[in-house]
Design an enzyme around this catalytic site. Structure first.
Site, short mmCIF file in Angstrom:
data_model
loop_
_atom_site.label_atom_id
_atom_site.label_comp_id
_atom_site.label_asym_id
_atom_site.label_seq_id
_atom_site.Cartn_x
_atom_site.Cartn_y
_atom_site.Cartn_z
N ASP A 22 0.81 -1.23 0.00
CA ASP A 22 0.00 0.00 0.00
C ASP A 22 0.84 1.27 0.00
O ASP A 22 0.44 2.30 0.54
CB ASP A 22 -0.97 0.01 1.21
CG ASP A 22 -1.80 -1.24 1.27
OD1 ASP A 22 -2.17 -1.76 0.20
OD2 ASP A 22 -2.09 -1.71 2.38
N ASN B 199 -5.50 -10.25 -3.60
CA ASN B 199 -5.25 -9.68 -2.26
C ASN B 199 -4.75 -8.24 -2.43
O ASN B 199 -4.88 -7.43 -1.53
CB ASN B 199 -4.25 -10.52 -1.45
CG ASN B 199 -3.02 -10.96 -2.24
OD1 ASN B 199 -2.97 -10.83 -3.45
ND2 ASN B 199 -2.04 -11.49 -1.55
N ALA B 200 -4.19 -7.94 -3.60
CA ALA B 200 -3.73 -6.59 -3.88
C ALA B 200 -4.92 -5.64 -4.05
O ALA B 200 -5.96 -6.03 -4.56
CB ALA B 200 -2.90 -6.58 -5.16
N HIS C 33 -4.92 -1.77 -5.54
CA HIS C 33 -4.12 -0.64 -6.01
C HIS C 33 -5.04 0.51 -6.42
O HIS C 33 -5.89 0.34 -7.29
CB HIS C 33 -3.23 -1.09 -7.18
CG HIS C 33 -2.20 -2.12 -6.77
ND1 HIS C 33 -1.30 -2.66 -7.63
CD2 HIS C 33 -1.93 -2.67 -5.55
CE1 HIS C 33 -0.51 -3.52 -6.97
NE2 HIS C 33 -0.89 -3.55 -5.71
N GLY D 8 -11.09 -3.11 3.39
CA GLY D 8 -11.77 -2.06 4.15
C GLY D 8 -11.33 -1.99 5.61
O GLY D 8 -11.91 -1.28 6.42
N ARG D 9 -10.27 -2.76 5.96
CA ARG D 9 -9.77 -2.71 7.33
C ARG D 9 -9.01 -1.39 7.56
O ARG D 9 -8.56 -0.76 6.62
CB ARG D 9 -8.79 -3.88 7.60
CG ARG D 9 -9.48 -5.21 7.67
CD ARG D 9 -8.48 -6.33 7.92
NE ARG D 9 -7.64 -6.58 6.76
CZ ARG D 9 -6.68 -7.52 6.73
NH1 ARG D 9 -6.45 -8.24 7.81
NH2 ARG D 9 -5.97 -7.72 5.65
N LYS E 8 2.94 10.34 -0.62
CA LYS E 8 2.22 10.85 0.55
C LYS E 8 3.01 11.83 1.41
O LYS E 8 2.79 11.93 2.62
CB LYS E 8 1.69 9.68 1.39
CG LYS E 8 0.84 8.71 0.56
CD LYS E 8 -0.08 7.85 1.36
CE LYS E 8 -1.38 8.53 1.66
NZ LYS E 8 -2.44 7.61 2.08
N ASP F 21 2.66 14.87 1.30
CA ASP F 21 1.66 15.87 1.70
C ASP F 21 1.02 15.54 3.04
O ASP F 21 0.58 16.43 3.76
CB ASP F 21 0.58 15.99 0.61
CG ASP F 21 -0.07 14.65 0.27
OD1 ASP F 21 0.68 13.73 -0.15
OD2 ASP F 21 -1.29 14.51 0.43
P1 GDP Z 1 -0.85 0.28 -3.46
O1 GDP Z 1 -1.47 -0.98 -2.97
O2 GDP Z 1 0.62 0.33 -3.25
O3 GDP Z 1 -1.23 0.61 -4.88
O4 GDP Z 1 -1.44 1.45 -2.54
P2 GDP Z 1 -2.98 1.65 -2.10
O5 GDP Z 1 -3.74 2.17 -3.25
O6 GDP Z 1 -3.48 0.44 -1.42
O7 GDP Z 1 -2.80 2.74 -0.96
C1 GDP Z 1 -2.20 3.97 -1.21
C2 GDP Z 1 -3.17 5.08 -0.83
O8 GDP Z 1 -2.49 6.31 -0.85
C3 GDP Z 1 -4.32 5.23 -1.80
O9 GDP Z 1 -5.45 5.68 -1.10
C4 GDP Z 1 -3.81 6.29 -2.77
O10 GDP Z 1 -4.86 7.00 -3.42
C5 GDP Z 1 -3.06 7.18 -1.84
N1 GDP Z 1 -1.92 7.92 -2.40
C6 GDP Z 1 -0.94 7.47 -3.25
N2 GDP Z 1 0.00 8.42 -3.43
C7 GDP Z 1 -0.38 9.48 -2.68
C8 GDP Z 1 0.20 10.77 -2.41
O11 GDP Z 1 1.28 11.12 -2.87
N3 GDP Z 1 -0.50 11.59 -1.54
C9 GDP Z 1 -1.69 11.23 -0.98
N4 GDP Z 1 -2.28 12.08 -0.15
N5 GDP Z 1 -2.24 10.03 -1.22
C10 GDP Z 1 -1.60 9.18 -2.03
P1 IMO Z 2 -1.05 -4.24 -2.14
O1 IMO Z 2 -0.61 -4.84 -3.45
C1 IMO Z 2 -0.97 -4.65 2.19
C2 IMO Z 2 -1.17 -8.71 3.83
C3 IMO Z 2 -2.41 -9.08 4.58
C4 IMO Z 2 -1.83 -10.04 5.61
C5 IMO Z 2 -0.75 -10.78 4.80
C6 IMO Z 2 -1.20 -12.13 4.24
O2 IMO Z 2 -2.33 -3.53 -2.21
O3 IMO Z 2 0.05 -3.45 -1.51
P2 IMO Z 2 -2.81 -12.76 2.23
O4 IMO Z 2 -4.24 -12.45 1.98
O5 IMO Z 2 -1.88 -12.28 1.19
O6 IMO Z 2 -2.60 -14.21 2.56
O7 IMO Z 2 -2.45 -11.99 3.60
O8 IMO Z 2 -0.43 -9.93 3.71
N1 IMO Z 2 -1.39 -8.20 2.46
C7 IMO Z 2 -1.28 -6.91 2.10
N2 IMO Z 2 -1.05 -5.82 2.86
N3 IMO Z 2 -1.12 -4.53 0.87
C8 IMO Z 2 -1.33 -5.62 0.10
O9 IMO Z 2 -1.35 -5.55 -1.24
C9 IMO Z 2 -1.46 -6.88 0.71
N4 IMO Z 2 -1.69 -8.13 0.28
C10 IMO Z 2 -1.62 -8.94 1.34
O10 IMO Z 2 -3.00 -7.96 5.18
O11 IMO Z 2 -1.18 -9.32 6.61
MG MG Z 3 -2.96 -1.63 -1.70
#
Ligand code: GDP
Ligand code: IMO
Ligand code: MG
Length: 421
Positions: free
Chosen positions: A13, A38-39, A41, A299-300, A328, A330
């Site tokens: 994330d 599980n991802a 993005h 949603g956790r 992030k 900012d």
């Molecule tokens: P990923 O799994 O690595 O693609 O990341 P996620 O989408 O799960 O979580 C990243 C969160 O940070 C999302 O809500 C993005 O919209 C947000 N985000 C990403 N880059 C930035 C940034 O530079 N600033 C802010 N405020 N939010 C960001």
């Molecule tokens: P993105 O691609 C953050 C975490 C789960 C749990 C562990 C094992 O969005 O960054 P799983 O369902 O894979 O067997 O769970 O891995 N986990 C993530 N945490 N971002 C993810 O993906 C994750 N994918 C799995 O929360 O701790």
């Molecule tokens: Mg993510």
């Protein structure tokens, strides 16, 4: 040929979806190579706001072709829903999204077993996403998996029957209801019919691209420290997440993976159980409020912590990181002071991440450096020079600690809210 791997340098994330979305404008192929749905993005661009689980986040770029490699595990219902959602949003992926027939399929028993194992572990649970990831990868490496190729070769029914005999015994023993062969068979035949137009062996396509002037953008799922081998085992995910996974998951020889973009969040988050050395436990503190996030897949509420430079430094070494995108930044605005972990100690002795296991990491003492914050809103900044001096210093401190140049800085969630240096 150019191959760029985008990897998260913490526990997932980090903002990989956003980074892949903006880097995709110069890519011919955007590809997923590991993990599964599980991802989650997040992509925010002119088409809208998307939480993507399987389709590469770069498909919004019209000239890019999306690839889902054999290293990815697929819940077909999620894939079909995602394709339909993208088509509805005006991002037609037909004819430019290809799924490897080698990819393994998440079956209903994988999801049931994921939940049953978690419940059986009680307080020691991993906190998985319950998407069936551990069980499907376990089946893959124990020769019990079902792949898309099994439909084409008519092996599907036979393999399903055998698996249900095994899996139903475990499911019933753990107090749940047995699955019925006919209903699973029919459900998955229906999925196959819908997924079939997207199935294509990727080998020659990838090989041709490597021999010509094509650019590949590889999108890692999860983060470095959820890697099965190098992460905080057993609090990890079931796939390899470091860039070498792209080699196995897509058939790209390791020598081609020369550009590795490490996506690093300006602080740290983690979902699920496992050590988070810099965790902020005071839920009333300003930083806890400010860093708070909701997980894109489940949603956790994400756990939060200060930036951990030992973690980012280790990720840079392990992945061969050549450049960094800091996301992030900012979110730190308005904090008077920011804590940064610069190393760990155990009994007064310095230790590195690799010196301790997950249980040891939970007990290390973080050595913090307090750095001054900034009060200005930086979300409209377009250049590094426009950033407050203390924000610039924060970026430079990360570069000094890791030896990796920060080429992009995220100042907001949308595609355009990015400073390019
Ligand atoms: P990923 O799994 O690595 O693609 O990341 P996620 O989408 O799960 O979580 C990243 C969160 O940070 C999302 O809500 C993005 O919209 C947000 N985000 C990403 N880059 C930035 C940034 O530079 N600033 C802010 N405020 N939010 C960001
Ligand atoms: P993105 O691609 C953050 C975490 C789960 C749990 C562990 C094992 O969005 O960054 P799983 O369902 O894979 O067997 O769970 O891995 N986990 C993530 N945490 N971002 C993810 O993906 C994750 N994918 C799995 O929360 O701790
Ligand atoms: Mg993510």
């Amino acid at each position: 040929m150019t191959v760029i791997a985008v990897i998260g340098s913490q526990w997932g994330d980090e903002g990989k979806g956003k980074v892949v979305d903006f880097l995709a404008e110069r890519a011919d192929y955007v590809a997923r190579f590991n993990g599964g749905n599980n991802a989650g993005h997040t992509v925010i661009n002119e088409f809208g706001t998307f939480k993507i689980h399987l389709v590469p986040s770069g498909v919004f770029a019209r000239n890019a072709t999306g690839l889902i490699g054999g290293g990815v595990v697929i819940d077909p219902a999620v894939l079909i829903e995602e394709i339909e959602m993208l088509n509805k949003a005006g991002v037609n992926v037909d004819g430019r999204l290809w799924v490897s027939p080698r990819s393994h399929i998440i079956m209903p028993y994988h999801k049931i077993l994921d939940g049953l194992y978690e419940e059986a572990k009680g307080a020691g649970a991993t906190g998985t996403t319950r998407r069936g990831i551990g069980p499907v990868f376990a089946d893959k490496v124990s020769y019990n998996g079902i792949r898309w190729t099994d439909f084409a070769s008519d092996m599907f029914e036979q393999r399903l029957q055998m698996q249900l005999e095994l899996k139903n015994k475990i499911i019933v023993a753990l107090g749940s209801e047995a699955l019925k062969f006919e209903s699973v068979r029919d459900e998955y035949r229906g999925y196959y019919a819908k997924v079939k137009p997207y199935l294509k062996e990727l080998f020659s396509l990838v090989q041709d691209g490597l021999k010509t002037n094509k650019t590949f953008l590889l999108e890692q799922a999860m983060g470095t420290f959820l890697d099965t081998d190098w992460g905080t085992y057993p609090f990890v995910t079931a796939s390899t997440t470091i860039p070498s996974a792209a080699s196995a998951g897509l058939g790209i020889p390791p020598k081609y993976i020369q550009n590795v973009v490490g996506v690093t969040k300006a602080y740290t988050t983690r979902v699920g159980a496992g050590p988070l050395p810099t965790e902020i436990r005071d839920t009333k503190s300003a930083e806890y409020e400010q860093f708070g996030e909701v997980a894109a897949t489940t949603g956790r509420i994400r756990r939060v912590g200060w930036l951990d430079l030992e973690i980012v430094r280790t990720a840079a070494e392990l992945s061969g990181m050549t450049e960094m995108c800091l996301t992030k930044l900012d979110v730190l605005s308005s904090l008077k002071e920011v804590q940064v972990c610069v190393g760990y100690k155990v009994n007064g002795q310095s230790v590195r991440y690799m010196d301790v296991d997950a249980y040891g990491l939970d007990k290390v003492e973080c050595v913090y450096q307090t750095v001054p914050g900034w009060s200005e809103d930086i979300s409209k900044a377009k250049s590094f020079e426009e950033l407050p001096v203390n924000a610039q210093k924060y970026v430079k401190m990360i570069e000094d600690a890791t030896g990796v140049p920060v080429k992009w800085i995220g100042v907001g969630p949308a595609r355009g809210e990015t400073i390019r240096r």
